[in-house]
Design a protein around this motif. Structure first.
Motif, PDB file in Angstrom:
ATOM      1  N   UNK A   1      13.958  -2.567  18.317  1.00 36.85           N
ATOM      2  CA  UNK A   1      12.884  -2.736  17.337  1.00 36.85           C
ATOM      3  C   UNK A   1      11.669  -3.472  17.906  1.00 36.85           C
ATOM      4  N   UNK A   2      11.863  -4.301  18.918  1.00 42.39           N
ATOM      5  CA  UNK A   2      10.749  -5.103  19.436  1.00 42.39           C
ATOM      6  C   UNK A   2       9.666  -4.279  20.138  1.00 42.39           C
ATOM      7  N   UNK A   3       9.895  -3.000  20.457  1.00 42.39           N
ATOM      8  CA  UNK A   3       8.852  -2.184  21.083  1.00 42.39           C
ATOM      9  C   UNK A   3       8.025  -1.421  20.046  1.00 42.39           C
ATOM     10  N   UNK A   4       8.378  -1.562  18.774  1.00 39.91           N
ATOM     11  CA  UNK A   4       7.669  -0.868  17.699  1.00 39.91           C
ATOM     12  C   UNK A   4       6.544  -1.754  17.166  1.00 39.91           C
ATOM     13  N   UNK A   5       5.331  -1.213  17.151  1.00 39.25           N
ATOM     14  CA  UNK A   5       4.186  -1.925  16.579  1.00 39.25           C
ATOM     15  C   UNK A   5       4.019  -1.566  15.110  1.00 39.25           C
ATOM     16  N   UNK A   6       4.371  -0.319  14.777  1.00 35.13           N
ATOM     17  CA  UNK A   6       4.191   0.204  13.427  1.00 35.13           C
ATOM     18  C   UNK A   6       5.189   1.318  13.203  1.00 35.13           C
ATOM     19  N   UNK A   7       5.731   1.395  11.998  1.00 32.57           N
ATOM     20  CA  UNK A   7       6.484   2.572  11.571  1.00 32.57           C
ATOM     21  C   UNK A   7       5.860   3.069  10.276  1.00 32.57           C
ATOM     22  N   UNK A   8       5.889   4.375  10.096  1.00 39.14           N
ATOM     23  CA  UNK A   8       5.316   4.996   8.909  1.00 39.14           C
ATOM     24  C   UNK A   8       6.302   5.993   8.344  1.00 39.14           C
ATOM     25  N   UNK A   9       6.440   5.975   7.030  1.00 36.30           N
ATOM     26  CA  UNK A   9       7.268   6.947   6.324  1.00 36.30           C
ATOM     27  C   UNK A   9       6.404   7.687   5.315  1.00 36.30           C
ATOM     28  N   UNK A  10       6.603   9.004   5.220  1.00 36.86           N
ATOM     29  CA  UNK A  10       6.012   9.829   4.182  1.00 36.86           C
ATOM     30  C   UNK A  10       7.151  10.134   3.222  1.00 36.86           C
ATOM     31  N   UNK A  11       7.010   9.747   1.956  1.00 33.03           N
ATOM     32  CA  UNK A  11       8.137   9.872   1.031  1.00 33.03           C
ATOM     33  C   UNK A  11       8.523  11.322   0.775  1.00 33.03           C
ATOM     34  N   UNK A  12       9.820  11.500   0.535  1.00 32.06           N
ATOM     35  CA  UNK A  12      10.400  12.784   0.169  1.00 32.06           C
ATOM     36  C   UNK A  12      11.076  12.617  -1.188  1.00 32.06           C
ATOM     37  N   UNK A  39      12.909   6.351  -3.053  1.00 33.94           N
ATOM     38  CA  UNK A  39      13.365   4.978  -3.269  1.00 33.94           C
ATOM     39  C   UNK A  39      13.856   4.319  -1.988  1.00 33.94           C
ATOM     40  N   UNK A  40      14.456   5.098  -1.101  1.00 34.70           N
ATOM     41  CA  UNK A  40      14.900   4.537   0.183  1.00 34.70           C
ATOM     42  C   UNK A  40      13.723   3.998   0.984  1.00 34.70           C
ATOM     43  N   UNK A  41      12.606   4.741   1.001  1.00 33.19           N
ATOM     44  CA  UNK A  41      11.439   4.305   1.767  1.00 33.19           C
ATOM     45  C   UNK A  41      10.808   3.058   1.155  1.00 33.19           C
ATOM     46  N   UNK A  42      10.795   2.976  -0.168  1.00 32.91           N
ATOM     47  CA  UNK A  42      10.122   1.864  -0.843  1.00 32.91           C
ATOM     48  C   UNK A  42      10.949   0.587  -0.887  1.00 32.91           C
ATOM     49  N   UNK A  43      12.268   0.708  -0.915  1.00 35.01           N
ATOM     50  CA  UNK A  43      13.104  -0.487  -1.055  1.00 35.01           C
ATOM     51  C   UNK A  43      13.958  -0.719   0.195  1.00 35.01           C
ATOM     52  N   UNK A  44      14.919   0.156   0.431  1.00 31.19           N
ATOM     53  CA  UNK A  44      15.888  -0.064   1.505  1.00 31.19           C
ATOM     54  C   UNK A  44      15.219  -0.153   2.871  1.00 31.19           C
ATOM     55  N   UNK A  45      14.334   0.789   3.176  1.00 34.14           N
ATOM     56  CA  UNK A  45      13.687   0.749   4.494  1.00 34.14           C
ATOM     57  C   UNK A  45      12.722  -0.423   4.600  1.00 34.14           C
TER      58      UNK A  45
END
Length: 194
Positions: free
Chosen positions: A105-116, A120-126
């Motif tokens: 995870x330390x090499x990641x500057x940003x992650x982006x999700x487009x909801x499907x 709810x997984x993208x908004x809460x769990x992730x």
């Protein structure tokens, strides 16, 4: 003849599901298997536009890479990993391979999700999991609610700063990402608009 049954780990079960469900994204979040259906056209347009915008902004020259679908080893559980729709990572990310095509995870500057459909997984769990993994910036193109969220400053399993952007606005990514990107909300939600 005796039959010997062995218990499967969550990671092994996720591997089997990946093989059985081509095109689906299988992840392990907080010790639970999460299956996401194949992306639709506008979803893929959004990711393609992000890759293009990153290049136009000089991202590669900044010592960064833009990668759709790269695995991140979360470290939040023995088998936890995610495959964000798009990520900005350090150029030397290959040195941080952990396992199963997932990188630390330390090499990641940003992650982006487009909801499907399982938004709810993208908004809460992730959001909780990415914060716990200390990924500095998490962006959610929330197609269900018609807005984009930019989450920064991870502490524990939450992001202290949450910015909301509505249609017609432009998202300016935090400078900590390492490249200046201004992304129209409509493009993030709908694809490139052609």
């Amino acid at each position: 003849m005796a039959v010997i049954l062995s218990e499967m780990t969550i990671g092994e079960a996720a591997d089997r599901l990946s093989e059985a469900l081509p095109g689906h994204r299988v992840e392990v979040l907080k010790g639970s298997i999460v299956v996401t259906p194949p992306p639709d056209g506008p979803h893929q347009e959004t990711v393609a536009e992000l890759v293009y915008q990153f290049r136009q902004a000089g991202g590669r020259e900044s010592g960064l890479k833009s990668l759709p679908g790269i695995g991140v080893w979360l470290g939040t559980g023995p088998d936890d990993y995610a495959e964000p729709d798009w990520a900005i990572v350090d150029a030397d990310y290959k040195d941080a391979l952990v396992t199963k095509n997932c990188y630390a995870a330390n090499v990641f500057r940003l992650v982006l999700e487009v909801t499907s459909s399982n938004w709810g997984n993208d908004l809460v769990t992730k959001a909780e999991t990415y914060a716990e993994a200390r990924i500095p910036v998490y962006v959610v193109a929330d197609r269900k609610h018609g807005e984009v969220l930019v989450l920064t400053d991870p502490v524990g399993d939450t992001y202290r700063t949450r910015s909301r952007y509505e249609r017609g606005a432009t998202v300016v990514l935090p400078s900590s990402v390492g490249v200046t990107l201004e992304l129209p909300v409509d493009v993030l939600l709908d694809g490139d608009g052609d």
